[in-house]
Motif scaffolding. Sequence first.
Motif, mmCIF file in Angstrom:
data_model
loop_
_atom_site.group_PDB
_atom_site.id
_atom_site.type_symbol
_atom_site.label_atom_id
_atom_site.label_comp_id
_atom_site.label_asym_id
_atom_site.label_seq_id
_atom_site.Cartn_x
_atom_site.Cartn_y
_atom_site.Cartn_z
ATOM 1 N N UNK A 39 28.812 14.323 -20.586
ATOM 2 C CA UNK A 39 30.089 15.141 -20.281
ATOM 3 C C UNK A 39 30.625 15.026 -18.808
ATOM 4 N N UNK A 40 29.655 14.581 -17.910
ATOM 5 C CA UNK A 40 30.009 14.317 -16.301
ATOM 6 C C UNK A 40 30.372 12.991 -15.907
ATOM 7 N N UNK A 41 29.320 12.057 -16.546
ATOM 8 C CA UNK A 41 29.423 10.733 -16.426
ATOM 9 C C UNK A 41 28.961 10.488 -14.719
ATOM 10 N N UNK A 42 28.131 11.177 -14.166
ATOM 11 C CA UNK A 42 27.668 11.288 -12.783
ATOM 12 C C UNK A 42 26.551 10.150 -12.351
ATOM 13 N N UNK A 43 25.827 9.637 -13.493
ATOM 14 C CA UNK A 43 25.144 8.439 -13.044
ATOM 15 C C UNK A 43 25.562 7.302 -14.000
ATOM 16 N N UNK A 44 25.272 6.100 -13.182
ATOM 17 C CA UNK A 44 25.463 4.821 -13.825
ATOM 18 C C UNK A 44 24.169 4.331 -14.545
ATOM 19 N N UNK A 45 22.917 4.497 -13.790
ATOM 20 C CA UNK A 45 21.605 3.998 -14.229
ATOM 21 C C UNK A 45 20.830 5.213 -14.245
ATOM 22 N N UNK A 46 20.115 5.576 -15.427
ATOM 23 C CA UNK A 46 19.155 6.713 -15.246
ATOM 24 C C UNK A 46 17.668 5.836 -15.153
ATOM 25 N N UNK A 47 16.905 6.060 -14.365
ATOM 26 C CA UNK A 47 15.548 5.414 -14.272
ATOM 27 C C UNK A 47 14.400 6.111 -15.010
ATOM 28 N N UNK A 48 14.439 6.100 -16.202
ATOM 29 C CA UNK A 48 13.465 7.243 -16.702
ATOM 30 C C UNK A 48 12.166 6.736 -16.547
ATOM 31 N N UNK A 49 11.695 5.567 -16.969
ATOM 32 C CA UNK A 49 10.333 4.825 -16.795
ATOM 33 C C UNK A 49 9.810 5.097 -15.430
ATOM 34 N N UNK A 50 10.731 4.441 -14.564
ATOM 35 C CA UNK A 50 10.346 4.287 -13.347
ATOM 36 C C UNK A 50 10.236 5.696 -12.339
ATOM 37 N N UNK A 51 10.828 6.727 -12.728
ATOM 38 C CA UNK A 51 11.009 7.976 -12.178
ATOM 39 C C UNK A 51 9.440 8.544 -12.555
ATOM 40 N N UNK A 52 9.195 8.237 -13.734
ATOM 41 C CA UNK A 52 8.078 8.984 -14.394
ATOM 42 C C UNK A 52 6.875 8.224 -14.098
ATOM 43 N N UNK A 53 6.851 7.118 -13.631
ATOM 44 C CA UNK A 53 5.654 6.326 -13.029
ATOM 45 C C UNK A 53 5.310 6.803 -11.707
ATOM 46 N N UNK A 54 6.805 7.022 -10.986
ATOM 47 C CA UNK A 54 6.495 7.393 -9.626
ATOM 48 C C UNK A 54 5.891 8.759 -9.577
ATOM 49 N N UNK A 55 6.262 9.756 -10.345
ATOM 50 C CA UNK A 55 5.812 11.048 -10.379
ATOM 51 C C UNK A 55 4.417 11.205 -10.749
ATOM 52 N N UNK A 56 3.916 10.264 -11.695
ATOM 53 C CA UNK A 56 2.600 10.380 -12.117
ATOM 54 C C UNK A 56 1.735 9.855 -10.860
ATOM 55 N N UNK A 57 2.174 8.880 -10.049
ATOM 56 C CA UNK A 57 1.499 8.460 -8.961
ATOM 57 C C UNK A 57 1.431 9.806 -7.786
ATOM 58 N N UNK A 58 2.378 10.414 -7.859
ATOM 59 C CA UNK A 58 2.759 11.543 -6.892
ATOM 60 C C UNK A 58 1.784 12.693 -7.333
ATOM 61 N N UNK A 59 1.651 12.783 -8.533
ATOM 62 C CA UNK A 59 0.717 13.884 -9.110
ATOM 63 C C UNK A 59 -0.762 13.567 -8.513
ATOM 64 N N UNK A 60 -1.220 12.388 -8.629
ATOM 65 C CA UNK A 60 -2.375 12.005 -8.191
ATOM 66 C C UNK A 60 -2.469 12.302 -6.666
ATOM 67 N N UNK A 61 -1.671 12.108 -5.732
ATOM 68 C CA UNK A 61 -1.487 12.290 -4.562
ATOM 69 C C UNK A 61 -1.759 13.799 -4.225
ATOM 70 N N UNK A 62 -0.880 14.703 -4.962
ATOM 71 C CA UNK A 62 -0.925 16.255 -4.775
ATOM 72 C C UNK A 62 -2.193 16.668 -5.252
#
Lengths: 486, 97
Positions: A39-62
């Motif tokens: 309903x907003x159209x604020x994103x052109x590209x959403x990076x589901x996979x990349x964001x989740x893999x970055x998050x997984x790597x950051x969780x390990x660091x945390x």
Amino acid sequence: MSIEFDSIQTLREALDGKAISATELTKHFLSRIDQLDPSLNSYITVEHERALSTAAAIDKKLMAGERATLLGIPIAEKDIFCTEGVRTTAGSKMLAEYRPPFDSTATANLAAAGVIRLGKCNLDEFAMGSSNENSYFGAVKNPWNQERVPGGSSGGSAAAVAGGLCVAATGTDTGGSIRQPSAFCGLTGIKPTYGRVSRWGMIAFASSLDQAGPMARSAADAALLLEAMAGPDEKDSSCLTVSVDPYSTLIRQPLEGMRIGIVRSLLAEGLSESIAEAFEDCRKGLEKLGATFVEIELMHHHHSVGAYYVIAPAEASANLARYDGVRFGYRCEDPADLQDLYLRSRNEGFGDEVKRRILVGTFALSAGYYDAYYKQAQRVRRLIQGDFLQAFDQVDMILTPTTPTTAFSLGENTEDPVAMYLQDIYTISANLAGLPAISFPAGMSLGLPIGLQLVGPHLKEATLLSCVHQFQQVTDWHHQHPRNWA
Amino acid sequence: MGHQIDDPTLDRVAQLAQLSVPGQDREAVKTALNDVLTLVNGLQSLDTSGVEPMAHPLSIQQPLRSDQVTESDHSGAIPHFAPSHADHYFLVPRVIE
């Protein structure tokens, strides 16, 4: 879980205290984007996979005990910052399938600080516009009222932050493109001093005016992001070599003794009553915090829109000459010959506003008109900067409205480019003079946010951020969120 | 001084910009461009004699970096961004008969 409007500091404590993982936080925002962004159209590209893999790597660091202020904070990037292997469109058909081979320096700096990029935000094509209606990927709507524009050109970034679809976002500002959408969406957005953030990998619009900065919910959040984005860069020779101030510490400076300039002529004709009232309330609030107000004059300020609409299109016409259908970007079907390839690729690849500005800029730079338009505009630019430098002998910063009105309706100004250009009347002069300027929420009118602007001397970002931070300690405009929004 | 964009000027500018303005759009484009010129023509009234044109907001010297190679050669990868390429070359319609 209702964490989408939390501050970076609150999320930091939750992540460090293991109340939430970076993966959970990322999933929360991604699911909000999937559910609400249609309903907003604020994103052109959403990076589901990349964001989740970055998050997984950051969780390990945390888990391993690593700590950093932005580690695991989900943000969005304006789709004008080059991202390696991820399409970077600049809101244009010309670059609809462009996947850069490198990250912009601002993007790389934020990644090194540990942010998680959720995706790339919509914008006016090549950052040319004040309403985000000039995007090849469609208009963006304002979460405060979906019949209104979010402002532009960083309209997708503003709508995404205001709608709770990311914690903060990057923007770029050539004539107000961070500050005007921040004002329309109730955010705190800062355009730093020209050269404070590297322009390397930021798709160019007008190279002597373009500057990147953060769009966030508060001065405290903006300070943390700017600290990460800014800094010297060998890849951009216009990037300043001086070290970055510790903004997130300096925001605690008290306002006492600060002198703030007011320009009476900017508060007269054309300013909506509600914004004039908010301005007066803010002035009183800052006075209570210890600031004193001084009336100043900016003699040539009323020429800034004119100077800008010569200089910016002139630089744009040169920068956009590279899109010729040969080396990268869109190419027309079945070109008859090389000339046909150039002409049709550019005609089909660029939208109307971009073509209009290329034509104006080409005219201003053409033989016979160069002195009368381009050189004259550059001279006026120096006069405008001179006014500011003189004013800063008397005051530490200048308070103005960010916009003449609150967010206008979709379609209201699309038929009249000049009316659209006048939206930027308060913001353009800071770009011409290369000065830092911040927009912050300072009121509401008929359910829409009001933004005010502080402009400071070169490299005094900390002064602006601390003033807004002190104001935000005694007001709650920055804590308000769209009510009819999920 | 108030310049206006007429048909010959529009043609010349469009040619320089490598854009074409189709017949049905000409009047609208001319009107829009002339509206912008009206907006900027106000600059002409200002006396700027003796004022140095300002091309850049910061009067700093361009810093030079050390003359060292920092990146490897990407020339093999670059053509892949082109709409049409072969080997190390960008392909365009035939130019020389």
